[in-house]
Design an enzyme around this catalytic site. Structure first.
Site, PDB file in Angstrom:
ATOM      1  N   HIS A 157       0.810  -1.219   0.000  1.00 16.10           N
ATOM      2  CA  HIS A 157       0.000   0.000   0.000  1.00 16.10           C
ATOM      3  C   HIS A 157       0.845   1.273   0.000  1.00 16.10           C
ATOM      4  O   HIS A 157       0.289   2.379   0.034  1.00 16.10           O
ATOM      5  CB  HIS A 157      -0.938   0.002   1.210  1.00 16.10           C
ATOM      6  N   ASP A 365       3.691   9.299  -2.075  1.00 13.94           N
ATOM      7  CA  ASP A 365       2.561   8.552  -1.523  1.00 13.94           C
ATOM      8  C   ASP A 365       2.269   7.359  -2.407  1.00 13.94           C
ATOM      9  O   ASP A 365       2.330   7.472  -3.637  1.00 13.94           O
ATOM     10  CB  ASP A 365       1.303   9.437  -1.461  1.00 13.94           C
TER      11      ASP A 365
END
Length: 469
Positions: A157, A365
């Site tokens: 993730h 991110d």
């Protein structure tokens, strides 16, 4: 039908909550576990004096969870140590903050072995296992060592770093090889996927097929890019809830005719909050006529307070926001409202809807779901503008946002000016295109794509992905 066993660092049981009180990832897993009669296994979040492997079972709303307690040393070395002081900064390109200590690595390995020992008896021959995130990279390998022949997948993730950066990690080759124990390895973006493939080929000597399958020795793993989304339907409903409407009115009253710029991020150095404040300050300096016409609301709930680098970023942000407010505030206006607490999703939905600009500018991110939540919360007749970092994984999908380099204060300032001046027709056009993607590639689409591939229905992933491109 095969059962699905989801394994993650922490487990989120429904506990009678509404969907709006939980993250979209938890909602997606719970839906999958109901569909496949599965189990969600992980750390309880509780400490024990001695690890026994005792499993705490719970069943709520059709979801079975199984959790174990960890020793304090386990948490310090595995979680605070290797996961969040070694892998997290390194995978977010902050090698200057990464701490390489053998004790951390040993604790990380020990906890993954303990998880494998504990969950292995729960796995039946036909079960499919899905392991989540950087906390548990070697878990699949440990399960194979314990005789697990099941289909197993892993999803990361966070970003996967470039090959040269990853090479700075002691024993990096061994860690990456453990990923080859899985049948499917997933990433949010093609960039992270290609970085993983590059390391496997260049440093491990693996071969790569056109469909993304990596071969090394007797192991083959399918590597895929599968971007996660939000529970769009639920978030749109949250934005129309009584709580959201009340929050919207409160924010509009509080704004007193000024334009609200909002940022919502965990207090983390990867989120680019210092750079965001400096870019906003550059906007105030370059456009004095806009002062008192806008304000920035930055919501930044603390996280990982036991890690020194997180303590430092909190002190630094308090210093910068205080300096900016001291330099530019007036008796009836403060340029930055800096809030160190979290808010429920329904409240955030109302804040997003009231904001003329959503400022999402991480330095790096894996995805960034705040960007998608901001879009989903907007009024279709008068939407706000999303300003998005080029270095967020979401930028690969969200081309209609105003994309910026968060390291450039000038570029950030220019983007704010562009967003404030953007005509309604353009705002609606950009929002509609963004919303189409947020609706089509939601969190259930993500879960379905990965599980179909993992369960041997691989063509479903290509077909669904092609439909969205």
């Amino acid at each position: 039908m095969s059962r699905l066993i989801v394994i993650s660092n922490r487990v989120s049981a429904p506990k009678g909550q509404s969907a709006g009180a939980q993250g979209g990832l938890a909602v997606a897993f719970q839906a999958a576990l109901r569909e496949y009669r599965g189990i969600w296994f992980g750390w309880s979040g509780e400490l024990t004096d001695e690890f026994t492997g005792q499993i705490h079972f719970q069943r709520e709303q059709g979801v079975t969870t199984a959790t174990v307690d960890l020793e304090e040393q386990d948490v310090e070395e595995y979680y605070n140590g290797y996961a969040n002081r070694t892998l997290w900064p390194l995978f977010h390109y902050r090698i200057d903050l990464a701490e390489f200590e053998r004790g951390f690595e040993d604790g990380y390995q020990r906890v993954n072995e303990r998880f494998a020992d504990t969950v292995r008896p729960l796995i039946e021959p036909d079960d499919v296992v899905w392991v989540q995130d950087y906390h548990m990279i070697p878990l699949g390998h440990e399960l194979r060592e314990r005789g697990c022949k099941n289909r197993m997948g892993f999803f990361l993730h966070i970003p996967w770093p470039p090959r040269r950066l990853l090479s700075s990690l002691p024993n990096a080759a061994h860690l990456v090889k453990t990923l080859l124990a899985y049948d499917v390895v997933g990433f949010h973006t093609k960039e992270w996927l290609e970085a993983f493939q590059d390391y496997a080929v260049q440093d491990l000597g693996a071969t790569l097929e056109e469909d993304g399958t990596i071969h090394l020795g007797d192991r083959s793993v399918r590597a895929v890019a599968c971007p996660i989304g939000i529970d769009t339907k639920e978030f749109v409903e949250a934005a129309q809830s009584p709580t959201a409407r009340l929050t919207y009115r409160r924010m509009r009253d509080s704004a007193d005719g000024r334009d609200l710029i909002v940022g919502v991020d965990r207090l983390d150095y990867s989120k680019g909050l210092e750079e965001r404040f400096l870019g906003y300050e550059r906007f105030l300096v370059d456009h004095p006529e806009q002062r008192k016409e806008v304000f920035l609301l930055q919501i930044a709930p603390p996280s990982r307070g036991d890690v020194e680098s997180y303590q430092r970023i909190r002190v630094q942000l308090e210093r910068i926001s205080g300096r900016i407010n001291g330099a530019y505030a007036d008796i009836d206006w403060v340029p930055i409202r800096y809030v160190n607490q979290g808010f429920p999703r329904h409240v955030l939905a109302g804040i997003y809807r009231a904001a003329r600009i959503g400022l999402v500018t991480p330095l790096r991110d894996g995805m960034n779901l705040v960007a998608k939540e901001y879009v989903a919360a907007q009024d279709p007749e008068d939407p706000g503008v999303l300003i998005l970092s080029k270095f967020a994984g979401a930028s690969e999908q969200m081309h209609e946002a105003v994309l910026v380099n968060p390291y450039s204060a000038e570029e950030m300032s220019d983007a704010i000016v562009q967003a404030l001046a953007m005509p309604k027709e353009e705002r609606i056009r950009r929002w509609r295109a963004l919303m189409d993607g947020v609706e089509k590639q939601d969190v259930l689409w993500w879960r379905r794509c990965f599980t179909h591939t993992l369960m041997g229905e691989g063509q479903a992933l290509e077909a669904e992905t092609a439909d969205q491109e």
